[in-house]
Structure formats: C-alpha cells, structure tokens
Motif scaffolding. Structure first.
Motif, short mmCIF file in Angstrom:
data_model
loop_
_atom_site.label_atom_id
_atom_site.label_comp_id
_atom_site.label_asym_id
_atom_site.label_seq_id
_atom_site.Cartn_x
_atom_site.Cartn_y
_atom_site.Cartn_z
N THR A 89 2.37 7.11 0.46
CA THR A 89 1.63 5.86 0.92
C THR A 89 2.21 4.80 0.10
O THR A 89 2.47 3.73 0.72
CB THR A 89 0.05 6.00 0.84
N ASP B 262 5.26 3.99 1.00
CA ASP B 262 5.69 3.71 2.57
C ASP B 262 6.66 4.29 3.09
O ASP B 262 7.66 3.68 3.74
CB ASP B 262 5.49 2.13 2.70
N PRO C 48 3.16 8.92 5.00
CA PRO C 48 2.17 8.09 4.38
C PRO C 48 0.72 7.94 5.13
O PRO C 48 0.94 8.22 6.19
CB PRO C 48 2.82 6.68 4.53
N ALA D 277 -1.72 5.80 6.65
CA ALA D 277 -1.61 4.16 7.01
C ALA D 277 -3.00 3.69 6.56
O ALA D 277 -2.80 2.66 6.10
CB ALA D 277 -1.35 4.40 8.65
N ARG E 215 -3.12 2.30 2.74
CA ARG E 215 -1.86 1.70 2.46
C ARG E 215 -2.32 0.21 1.99
O ARG E 215 -1.66 -0.28 0.98
CB ARG E 215 -0.89 1.48 3.86
N ASP F 53 -1.35 -1.13 -1.72
CA ASP F 53 -0.52 -2.33 -1.80
C ASP F 53 -1.18 -3.50 -2.95
O ASP F 53 -0.59 -3.94 -3.65
CB ASP F 53 -0.27 -2.95 -0.50
#
Length: 492
Positions: free
Chosen positions: A415, A418, A462, A464, A467, A471
């Motif tokens: 994740t 990505d 990953p 989703a 994420r 990030d």
C-alpha cells in the motif's frame, strides 16, 4: 549437529546449490522445475575473535562439512546422485583464506566482518579513488582487499594464493585450482566494469596480482568433479562445477529477480534492496553499490540500518496477535522512524540520523503498526531513490526475508509503495546457487533458470482504502527527515 536430508521420488536431471554460511553449510538439490529433491545441513564452528575487530574461522572445517552435506543429499536421491548435472557454491562476501602451494590453509580464514586491515583499506581507497568513483563504490574498513595485503605481510614467501571460500571448495571438488567469480572478488578489489584487478592499487600496496585467481562470470564452468570428490560426495565424476555468487546475490537470484527492472526488498534484521539494471548505477552519496550480473548487467543494492530489528523487543510468540491487532486498527495515528542504531546508510547516508516519533502511540497495536509502516516508508524512499538514479522498477516488488512472512506487513508495504508485492517462495542462498548451477546446464541462461525454477509466490495487492492515510504519513515522514537535515532536498 546436522539435519536429516529430505527426499522425493523424482528422477529428472538435477543440480545442487551449496551455501557455505557463517554457522553452517547447506546443500539443496533441485530439478529443472525448481522442485526440491533433497537437502541437508551441517554445522560449522562459530567464528572467533582473537582481538577486537577480528573474525576468524578454521577453513579446514569447510570441506568436511560440504562433503558430508553433499553425501547426505545425494544419498537421499532416487539414483544416488547420478542425476546431478552440476553444482555451484556460494558463500559470505569477502571471507578469504591464505594458502600455501598445495592449497592448504596457512592460517584461519579471515571473515567478512574482520576489520584488522582497516588502515590498508583506507590506503587502497586513496590509491584507487578514480577507479572506485567510476564504479560507484568505496573500499570500506572490512574489505577483503586490505586483508589480502595483511596476509602477504604476515605469511611472506609461504603465501601462494589468497582464496575466497568457493575457491577452497572448488579445488576440493575438481582436484585443481579454480577461478573465482566476479561477485566474490568484488570486495578484494576486482573491477567488474573493466574486468581487471585494480593494478594501480595493487602496485601502491605491494600486492602481486598472482596471489589472486583468474576471474570469470558467475555460472560459468570452473571444472568438473574429480574421482576423489565423486567418491567422497556421491556426485557423479564429470559433473559440472559452476561458479556461484556471494550469499546476498544468490539470495536475490533465488527470488527470480534476475532481469532489468526487477527488484527485491529483503526484510530481515535490517532492510536490503537489490535489483537489476542495464547500466551501472553510480550513486554520488555512496548509498548504493553494484555487483555485476552473470550476463553483464548490474545488480545495484543498498542496505539500511532500519528493518525487522525494530521488533526485537517483542516476544516472537506475540507477533501474530500484534499483527492481527495492527491490521484491525488500520493506519497508525502517528509517524515513526524505527531506527534502532546510530546513523543511517541507505536510502540516505547520515551519521547523525536517529529514530524519531511524530506523536505518541494510543496503545500497543498502534505502536506496532507505526513500526511496520516506518520500515515501509524507508522502502518507498529507497525505491524513489532508485528512480532518481535513472533505474526503472518494473512489475511487482519481490519480497524476501523473515519480515515478509507477515501478511499484514507485506500488505502495508504494498500500500505504501502503491505496487503489488510478490513474496518469494525460496529466497535462500543455496537455492540461488542451484539456479546458477542450472544456468548453461539445465537451462540456456539465468533468466530461463529463474522462469522455470523460482516459482510465482503469493502476490499481495495494495489496500486502496488505506492509501490516502499512508500517503499523508509518508509525506510527514520525509518532511521530518529534511527538516532534520538528514535527507537532501529533492522531489516530494
């Protein structure tokens, strides 16, 4: 102590990979599809430190251990070893042995972490600075080059050759001296770019090139098994003896990451990233350095001071429960750089670097999750550095090492990156050596060996939904590194 060999009833042509590690010897026999037919292990005596910074092992114990592991492996095969086409040996990087004219050791092996010749290595670094700069590497305190000079100055005229571990075993297998592969020769100063020993450095240090063997590509033939070795090991006489690679390189090959753009993240005590590039990667910061691929490409890699060590204080039997709790809670509430040592060496170089936390954990599961994410952030930073150095990373990241057995940690890594992560089935040195043994014997080249033998492994995608939070946390992580002056300014 030795382990019992394992066997199957398969009778197809086979190869054997041998790993001469620090604590033991392992032999693994596989067929052309990568199926393990038999394997065995023999212990080695622990290295000793006769003075601070030294590391020695009795090299005379290597061949008896290899011989026994091979004998027990071949005895477990349906045809008693007659199906074995080739054998290759891998070992620790930079371990060397002073030998006399008869090939017998004059003294103990000087291990890969022995620092007794740090001053000579510093001199070698100065004498060959232009060469090392072109190669994108440096001669560190533990390099075998300085220890080779130390052997000459210690043993004098009695010294005939300085051998690397696979050469000692290769001589026993073939009955004659064998060349060294350019992977094991790297830390002794071999320049795989120009395919020569560093003569200006040898001249400066007074080291005759004749003390070191001829160098060839890994997987090339070094000779064939002679009658004495055949009787001792169960290998067929005339069996091809192929050159291996260092343990780290062989472990990479075992994952199947052998073509340009393929990379593997090895998550053990520390994190290591290794891959394949078409061109030599030169890292001005010195965080990356490259071995040479058996087929002429390059194997760039770097080793962090961060990794599974951040979980060392957790009892192993508690890890599954903590993983489950970390998975259930989702992304951590705070950011952690789980560096347990002083200084970092990859993906950035900083002596002052120290671990840090941006916030505080809400509970034990939160703290565990933050540690897993922190290592994943280091991995992402490493892959971004690879990209800035001009190397494209293609396909899924291969994953190996003990940390890759955690499905939660692997999902976090996928994740954060990505990018899908493929967990290698057998990322072991001996298995990688077997792939090298199969190259040119069972299969045309290394890519064909890996495609046929390395297997697929679980592919982790990953998550989703997690994420965006990860990030954001990664951005805070890298910003803090820059604020502290450890990470140079660059693309964000």
């Amino acid at each position: 102590m030795s382990s019992a060999p394992r066997r199957t009833a398969v009778t197809s042509p086979a190869v054997i990979g041998v790993d001469v590690a620090t604590a033991s010897v392992r032999a693994v026999c596989v067929d052309g599809r990568g199926r393990v037919l038999a394997e065995a292990r023999e212990d080695l005596p622990a290295p000793v430190r006769t003075a601070p910074g030294t590391g020695e092992q009795d090299a005379r114990t290597w061949w008896p251990a290899v011989r026994s592991a091979l004998r027990r492996t071949t005895a477990a095969l349906p045809r008693g070893g007659r199906e074995v086409t080739a054998v290759a040996v891998s070992a620790t990087s930079g371990t060397i042995v002073p030998t006399g004219a008869d090939g017998a050791p004059l003294g103990p092996a000087l291990m890969y972490d022995d620092r007794r010749a740090a001053d000579l290595n510093a001199e070698a670094q100065r004498a060959g600075s232009a060469r090392w700069d072109a190669l994108g590497l440096s001669v560190g305190p533990t390099a075998a080059l300085g220890r080779a000079v130390w052997c000459l100055r210690t043993y004098g005229a009695a010294l005939s050759r300085v051998l690397h571990t696979p050469e000692v075993i290769g001589r026993e297998l073939t009955g004659h001296p064998v060349p060294v592969d350019w992977s094991h020769a790297l830390k002794t100063g071999y320049d795989a770019r120009t395919e020569q020993w560093p003569h200006e450095v040898f001249d400066a240090l007074g080291l005759p090139p004749a003390l070191l063997s001829d160098v060839r590509a890994p997987a090339s033939e070094a000779g064939t098994v002679g009658p004495r070795a055949a009787e001792a090991t169960g290998l067929p006489e005339g069996c091809s003896v192929r050159l291996g690679m260092t343990d780290g390189c062989a472990g990479q090959i075992a994952t199947g990451a052998v073509e340009p753009g393929r990379f593997v993240g090895v998550l053990g005590t520390t994190y290591v990233l290794k891959g394949v590039s078409e061109q030599l990667v030169r890292d001005p910061a010195g965080a990356f350095y490259s071995h040479r691929h058996p087929e002429g490409w390059w194997l760039p890699g770097g080793a962090s001071n961060t990794g599974g060590e951040c979980l060392a204080e957790v009892q192993p039997d508690r890890l599954p429960a903590l993983d489950a709790a970390a998975e259930a809670r989702g992304p951590a509430s705070y950011v952690r750089y789980p560096l347990c040592r002083d200084g970092e060496r990859f993906p950035f170089v900083s002596g002052p670097a120290r671990g840090f936390r941006l916030g505080a954990p809400r509970d034990e599961a939160d703290a565990h999750r933050a540690a897993l994410e922190g290592v994943a952030f280091v991995e992402r930073l490493a892959l971004e550095r690879v990209g800035r150095l001009g190397v494209a990373v293609r396909g899924p990241l291969y994953a190996a090492g003990g940390g890759s057995r955690s499905s939660v940690w692997t999902a976090i890594r996928a994740t954060v990156l990505d990018r899908p992560v493929r967990v290698a089935e057998r990322a072991e040195t001996a298995f990688g050596a077997a792939l090298l043994a199969a190259t040119g014997t069972l299969h045309e080249n290394l890519a064909a060996s890996a495609a046929a033998m390395a297997g697929g492994g679980a592919l982790i995608e990953p998550v989703a939904a997690e994420r965006p939070a990860l990030d954001d946390a990664y951005g805070r992580f890298t910003e803090e590194l820059r604020t502290r002056g450890w990470l140079p300014d660059g693309p964000r």
